[in-house]
Design a protein around this motif. Structure first.
Motif, short mmCIF file in Angstrom:
data_model
loop_
_atom_site.label_atom_id
_atom_site.label_comp_id
_atom_site.label_asym_id
_atom_site.label_seq_id
_atom_site.Cartn_x
_atom_site.Cartn_y
_atom_site.Cartn_z
N LEU A 356 0.81 -1.22 0.00
CA LEU A 356 0.00 0.00 0.00
C LEU A 356 0.84 1.28 0.00
O LEU A 356 0.28 2.37 0.09
N SER A 357 2.16 1.16 -0.10
CA SER A 357 3.02 2.35 0.01
C SER A 357 2.63 3.42 -1.01
O SER A 357 2.52 4.61 -0.68
N GLY A 358 2.44 3.00 -2.25
CA GLY A 358 2.14 3.96 -3.31
C GLY A 358 0.82 4.67 -3.11
O GLY A 358 0.72 5.89 -3.27
N VAL A 359 -0.23 3.91 -2.73
CA VAL A 359 -1.55 4.55 -2.57
C VAL A 359 -1.60 5.38 -1.28
O VAL A 359 -2.32 6.38 -1.22
N VAL A 360 -0.85 4.98 -0.25
CA VAL A 360 -0.76 5.81 0.95
C VAL A 360 -0.14 7.16 0.59
O VAL A 360 -0.61 8.22 1.03
N GLN A 385 0.20 -0.25 8.10
CA GLN A 385 1.24 0.11 9.07
C GLN A 385 2.63 0.00 8.46
O GLN A 385 3.50 0.85 8.66
N VAL A 386 2.86 -1.07 7.68
CA VAL A 386 4.15 -1.26 7.03
C VAL A 386 4.40 -0.13 6.02
O VAL A 386 5.51 0.40 5.92
N ALA A 387 3.36 0.25 5.29
CA ALA A 387 3.50 1.32 4.30
C ALA A 387 3.86 2.64 4.97
O ALA A 387 4.73 3.38 4.50
N GLU A 388 3.20 2.96 6.09
CA GLU A 388 3.49 4.20 6.81
C GLU A 388 4.94 4.20 7.31
O GLU A 388 5.64 5.21 7.20
N ALA A 411 6.13 12.54 -4.35
CA ALA A 411 4.75 12.30 -4.77
C ALA A 411 4.50 12.80 -6.18
O ALA A 411 3.69 12.24 -6.92
N GLY A 412 5.21 13.86 -6.59
CA GLY A 412 5.01 14.42 -7.91
C GLY A 412 5.38 13.48 -9.04
O GLY A 412 4.91 13.66 -10.17
N TYR A 413 6.21 12.47 -8.77
CA TYR A 413 6.61 11.53 -9.82
C TYR A 413 5.53 10.49 -10.12
O TYR A 413 5.54 9.87 -11.18
N GLY A 414 4.63 10.25 -9.17
CA GLY A 414 3.56 9.28 -9.39
C GLY A 414 4.04 7.88 -9.68
O GLY A 414 3.43 7.16 -10.48
N THR A 415 5.13 7.46 -9.05
CA THR A 415 5.69 6.12 -9.28
C THR A 415 6.07 5.50 -7.95
O THR A 415 5.78 6.06 -6.89
N ASP A 416 6.73 4.34 -7.98
CA ASP A 416 7.13 3.66 -6.76
C ASP A 416 7.95 4.60 -5.86
O ASP A 416 8.88 5.26 -6.34
N PRO A 417 7.60 4.70 -4.57
CA PRO A 417 8.28 5.65 -3.69
C PRO A 417 9.79 5.47 -3.64
O PRO A 417 10.53 6.46 -3.55
N ARG A 418 10.28 4.24 -3.70
CA ARG A 418 11.74 4.02 -3.67
C ARG A 418 12.41 4.67 -4.88
O ARG A 418 13.43 5.35 -4.75
N LEU A 419 11.83 4.44 -6.05
CA LEU A 419 12.43 4.96 -7.27
C LEU A 419 12.33 6.48 -7.31
O LEU A 419 13.28 7.16 -7.70
N ALA A 420 11.16 6.99 -6.91
CA ALA A 420 11.00 8.44 -6.92
C ALA A 420 11.96 9.10 -5.94
O ALA A 420 12.45 10.21 -6.19
N ARG A 421 12.26 8.42 -4.82
CA ARG A 421 13.20 8.99 -3.84
C ARG A 421 14.59 9.13 -4.47
O ARG A 421 15.30 10.13 -4.22
N ILE A 422 15.00 8.16 -5.28
CA ILE A 422 16.29 8.25 -5.96
C ILE A 422 16.26 9.41 -6.96
O ILE A 422 17.21 10.19 -7.05
#
Length: 813
Positions: A356-360, A385-388, A411-422
């Motif tokens: 749920l990381s992406g939708v959270v 909880q894991v996503a948070e 959030a502006g990238y609209g993709t997987d949080p790990r990849l967007a963080r990079i």
């Protein structure tokens, strides 16, 4: 419009058109009814405004592209005129486009950019029964935005989910319409493999039989691309064999959807991508393996795993229906007819099974929490909880759960949080590093099938990986001149998104590792890669026979890599146990999650107050084992029961006695009692009872004794300890001690009845009851008959309610 109007959905069109103008419609129509083709074109023809578009949402890219081309063809136009599409990495639409077919994930981004959907007149959710994360989230966000657009029409279309269920969830203003569909008769054939035979090998024989039965072509449903490749190599057929799965480039996927020349046959080997939306021409026979590969999230590892499982009854119906689109057809099923009842009715929605990381993140970007949005199904709380926690680890959210400035950019990238963080980490870097990041991100999205080759050069990228590299080059504003990625550069980039995946070797030269998030991982026994003491694991697989993950793509780490800005490594003091008595000594350590990175002797011994705080930290980490809770169990049981029966006003002043509260408040209630403790042995010998009782005021202690007294005085005038540690409080005593008591005793102001364990004169259990009146009336006479001869010296009166309660024999009475 060329499309024929004899499709079943046409019967509903007049009523649908009459409802338009701010309506919520639920349309249930089986495959072939025309809901994805005839209805959108009809709505386009009756569109009131050329300036407002119709959005037709599809769960899959190939379906969106194929349907868009088909609709444009029906209008006699090129794609991008009145009909266009928008999928990840590709958009074909223009100023005159009125009907856009797009994937549900992109619809979420449309809403994020314009919550009012100001240039949209209507939104159609096609194949809503698939219940993807993006479809559920998109609908939930749209329902929140509807008050801003009371004129917007929302149509939710489903092939298998009961329309009434969706309509009732949407509310009284939702209208439900059902189409009968158009389905030619389908003859079912059950072909289970023999006991002990591999179903995939058995399918070769069944596909051969199916092709002989087919007049035009065969569609074979398989779990994934591995099974498709296996059969491509083994099928010897007088027909063209075409694969259809997500890993194929769009052009290769569309090859399976083309018409065959007259007189020739084809066999399409497909995953469940072909279950809905897509109409594959020239198919009159289906072979259904009864299996699919679904993504299931494992909270312990924070990783989604593709798992092969049996399909649902709804999916089996959908698959069989593909054989009856054009005329009478056949469906060959690789299971026995008796197994149908064992199939679940529907697939579980992704909100229950997926990461749920992406939708959270999308919900927070929307300005709310995922749990506050309206969904048809409950959100999986463990996954939530894991996503948070995952978003906090990446620095996307702060301790209060709000988006940080980095999180806003991610959030502006609209993709997987790990990849967007990079991507966010290199946004201000030089052109060369951004080019390296584009190369890495493409391979993280589409890892090489042989992980030992990771990372690849730009020349080695194929298919979707190459397309995603080009996409990331555009996103990061580079021209693709960086063609190679060194290990050192890859590590520098990867740690921004995968710091929790750092792994430490458990034993020198061993194949097993512990990861920073606490899970385990190991190399496959056939994997020749070994020996790195530190890794960052980028992809993982799983086996059904072991708890550890199987390491896929990874990068080796050196100790200098731990100076990375994404890792917060500080020296901290901890208590360490030494010697046979497990005495406490102080050391300084560097930890990364569950991993010990470095340790040294404390350069300065702590003060008494610091030592007690270190002891608090130690107990908090080992809460269940560090303290002898068994000694305090009776008191804790009394406290927790009493608090259940306090009024709301009384409860406000009482301390919380839950484990979580006790662990978080150790400094206040326990630390003052630990000033002189020097070893684990002394800590475990310490009883928490006095410290727990000291949390209560004098009046609260009196209230505790009133509600949950330690002892109950029996009619024999003897006191007996009440045991609160069982499911219900009880007292064990000899049966003769309750003579004369008409009913069972009560505590907690009469709200709880004590259970009495009635014993024989020798102390053996005779009866356990919480209804003493019933015992006297029913069971006592049988007990008396059995016990009177065994214990003749003790009283066994005919009327126990009139007898004297006693612990003595008849002689002393």
């Amino acid at each position: 419009m060329k499309i024929a109007n004899n499709l079943p959905i046409a019967a509903l069109v007049p009523e649908i058109l009459a409802q338009l103008g701010g309506s919520k419609l639920v349309i249930q129509a089986p495959p072939g009814a025309g809901k994805s083709t005839y209805l959108p074109l009809t709505l386009l023809q009756h569109s009131a405004s050329a300036k407002q578009r119709i959005l037709l949402l599809q769960p899959r890219r190939i379906a969106a592209v194929t349907i868009a081309h088909y609709l444009a063809q029906q209008l006699g136009e090129s794609i991008g005129q009145r009909v266009g599409y928008h999928v990840r990495g590709e958009q074909r639409s223009g100023p005159e486009t009125q009907l856009v077919v797009l994937t549900e994930g992109l619809f979420v981004q449309y809403l994020q950019q314009d919550p009012e959907l100001s240039d949209v007149a209507m939104v159609l959710f096609d194949e809503f029964h698939e219940r993807n994360l993006a479809s559920d989230l998109g609908l939930a966000m749209l329902l929140e935005a509807l008050p801003l657009r009371p004129d917007l029409d929302v149509l939710i279309m489903s092939a298998t989910l009961p329309a009434e269920t969706i309509g009732n969830w949407l509310g009284d203003d939702a209208k439900v319409l059902c189409s009968e569909g158009r389905q030619h008769p389908i003859r079912e054939h059950y072909r289970p493999p023999k006991a002990g035979h591999e179903w995939l090998l058995h399918s070769v024989q069944v596909i051969t039989e199916a092709l002989e039965t087919a007049s035009q072509g065969v569609l074979v449903f398989l779990p994934g691309w591995r099974e498709i490749q296996f059969l491509q190599q083994r099928l010897q057929l007088n027909a063209e064999v075409l694969p259809l799965h997500r890993q194929l480039p769009l052009a290769a996927q569309q090859a399976a959807l083309r018409e065959q020349p007259k007189g020739s046959k084809k066999v399409v080997l497909a995953t469940n991508i072909a279950e809905t939306s897509l109409t594959i021409p020239g198919i009159d026979v289906v072979v259904d393996s009864g299996r699919e590969r679904r993504s299931l999230f494992f909270p312990r590892h924070g990783v989604s795993r593709l798992q092969t499982q049996r399909i649902s009854q709804a999916a089996a119906t959908q698959r069989a229906g593909r054989a009856g689109r054009l005329g009478p057809g056949h469906c060959f099923r690789l299971w026995g007819q008796g197994e149908n009842q064992g199939l679940r009715a529907f697939d579980a929605p992704a909100l229950e099974t997926d990461d749920l990381s992406g939708v959270v993140l999308e919900a927070k970007r929307w300005g709310t929490e995922l749990a506050q949005l309206s969904f048809m199904s409950a959100v999986n709380t463990a996954h939530l909880q894991v996503a948070e926690q995952h978003l906090r680890t990446l620095g996307i959210t702060d301790s209060s759960g709000q988006l940080t400035p980095v999180g806003q950019a991610v959030a502006g990238y609209g993709t997987d949080p790990r990849l967007a963080r990079i991507a966010v980490a290199v946004a201000t870097a030089d052109k060369h590093q951004r080019g390296e990041a584009a190369l890495l991100l493409a391979q993280l999205e589409h890892p090489p099938r042989q992980p030992e080759h990771f990372p690849l050069s730009a020349e080695q990228l194929k298919g979707e990986a190459k397309k995603r590299w080009q996409h990331w080059c555009r996103q990061l504003k580079v021209d693709g001149t960086v063609r190679q990625l060194t290990t050192e550069s890859a590590v520098e980039l990867a740690l921004w998104g995968f710091a929790d995946r750092i792994a430490q070797q458990r034993q020198a030269q061993g194949a097993t590792y512990r990861l920073a998030y606490g899970g385990g991982a190991q190399f496959h026994h056939a994997d020749a890669r070994r020996g790195e003491p530190w890794l960052v694991v980028l992809t993982m697989n799983f086996s059904d026979v072991q708890a550890d993950a199987i390491i896929g793509c990874y990068l080796p780490l050196s100790l200098t890599d731990f100076n990375h800005a994404a890792l917060s490594l500080n020296w901290q003091r901890e208590l360490q146990l030494t010697g046979p008595k497990q005495r406490f000594s102080v050391v300084e350590v560097q930890r990364l999650g569950a991993l010990l990175v470095a340790q040294r002797v404390a350069q300065q011994q702590p003060s008494q107050a610091e030592r007690v705080q270190l002891l608090v930290d130690y107990v908090r980490r080992h809460f269940a084992d560090a303290v002898n809770w068994a000694k305090a169990k009776p008191l804790l049981a009394r406290l927790r029961l009493a608090q259940q029966h306090l009024s709301a006003a009384e409860l406000e002043d009482w301390p919380d006695s839950s484990d979580a509260a006790l662990a978080s408040e150790l400094e206040q209630w326990a630390a003052p009692f630990w000033q002189g403790l020097k070893s684990l042995e002394e800590l475990r010998a310490w009883s928490p009872t006095a410290a727990l009782l000291a949390r209560l005021s004098y009046s609260q202690q009196q209230q505790l004794d009133e509600l949950c007294p330690k002892y109950w005085t029996a009619p024999s005038q003897h006191q007996h300890r009440i045991d609160y540690c069982s499911a219900t409080p009880y007292v064990a005593l000899k049966l003769q001690e309750v003579f004369g008591a008409p009913v069972s005793p009560q505590i907690c102001r009469g709200a709880v009845t004590l259970t009495l364990e009635l014993l024989s004169p020798a102390g053996r259990p005779l009866q356990r009851t919480s209804d003493l009146a019933s015992f006297w009336q029913n069971a006592y006479q049988e007990v008396k008959k059995e016990m009177k001869g065994r214990y003749p010296k003790h009283p066994w009166p005919d009327d126990p309610l009139q007898a004297q309660a006693t612990r003595k024999t008849k002689r002393f009475l």
